[in-house]
Design an enzyme around this catalytic site. Structure first.
Site, PDB file in Angstrom:
ATOM      1  N   ASP A  60      38.196  -6.276  12.759  1.00  0.00           N
ATOM      2  CA  ASP A  60      37.578  -6.878  11.354  1.00  0.00           C
ATOM      3  C   ASP A  60      36.463  -7.296  11.430  1.00  0.00           C
ATOM      4  OD1 ASP A  60      40.089  -6.859  10.299  1.00  0.00           O
ATOM      5  OD2 ASP A  60      40.466  -9.156  10.240  1.00  0.00           O
ATOM      6  N   CYS A 113      41.862  -9.392  14.403  1.00  0.00           N
ATOM      7  CA  CYS A 113      43.191  -9.779  13.403  1.00  0.00           C
ATOM      8  C   CYS A 113      44.123 -10.187  14.043  1.00  0.00           C
ATOM      9  CB  CYS A 113      43.934  -8.292  12.761  1.00  0.00           C
ATOM     10  SG  CYS A 113      45.404  -8.719  11.947  1.00  0.00           S
TER      11      CYS A 113
END
Length: 149
Positions: free
Chosen positions: A54, A47
């Site tokens: 992520d 992120c």
């Protein structure tokens, strides 16, 4: 077209997607409209705001023209995203655009099925245009996110 850099060689994970070299080899079936699929169920990036990991399930479908992407170089390219900070949209579309620009397939699409961040799953889709007429185009096979329901 050059000799593949990674095939049959020991290759380290690139420091970034920009540093990754994708290898392309001649299409063994030129002139045929056939679909190649890469399923990447454990794609990881960071992120850009929090630095937290992520996770996504990527599905890359393409119809080759003169070349195909060599799978080891693709694996290294995608692995380079592990330390790359970018939003889901940028990762998904950027991967599709880079493959399309370098390989110049007849057609390419990518589906990025991202696992929830803040309770919201994000799915990102990009394709280079309409698929070739008569192409068998199966569903990407990734179920919509349902949580525990």
């Amino acid at each position: 077209m050059t000799t593949p850099l990674h095939l049959g060689q020991s290759s380290a994970l690139p420091a970034s997607p920009a540093d990754a070299v994708l290898d392309y080899v001649p299409n063994p079936r030129p002139g045929r409209a056939y679909l190649v699929r890469f399923a990447v169920p454990e794609f990881t990036s960071l992120c850009p705001v929090t630095g937290q990991p992520d996770f996504a399930h990527l599905v890359i479908d393409y119809v080759p023209d003169e070349t195909i992407v060599e799978s080891k170089s693709l694996k290294l390219f995608l692995g380079a995203f592990r330390n790359h900070a970018a939003f889901h949209e940028n990762c998904t579309v950027g991967i599709g655009e880079r493959l399309h620009a370098e390989m110049a397939p007849r057609w390419l699409r990518i589906g990025g099925y991202w696992y929830p961040r803040g309770g919201i799953p994000i799915d990102v889709f990009w394709q280079s245009g309409p698929p070739p007429a008569g192409l068998w185009l199966p569903d990407q096979g990734v179920a919509p996110y349902r949580g525990r329901g």
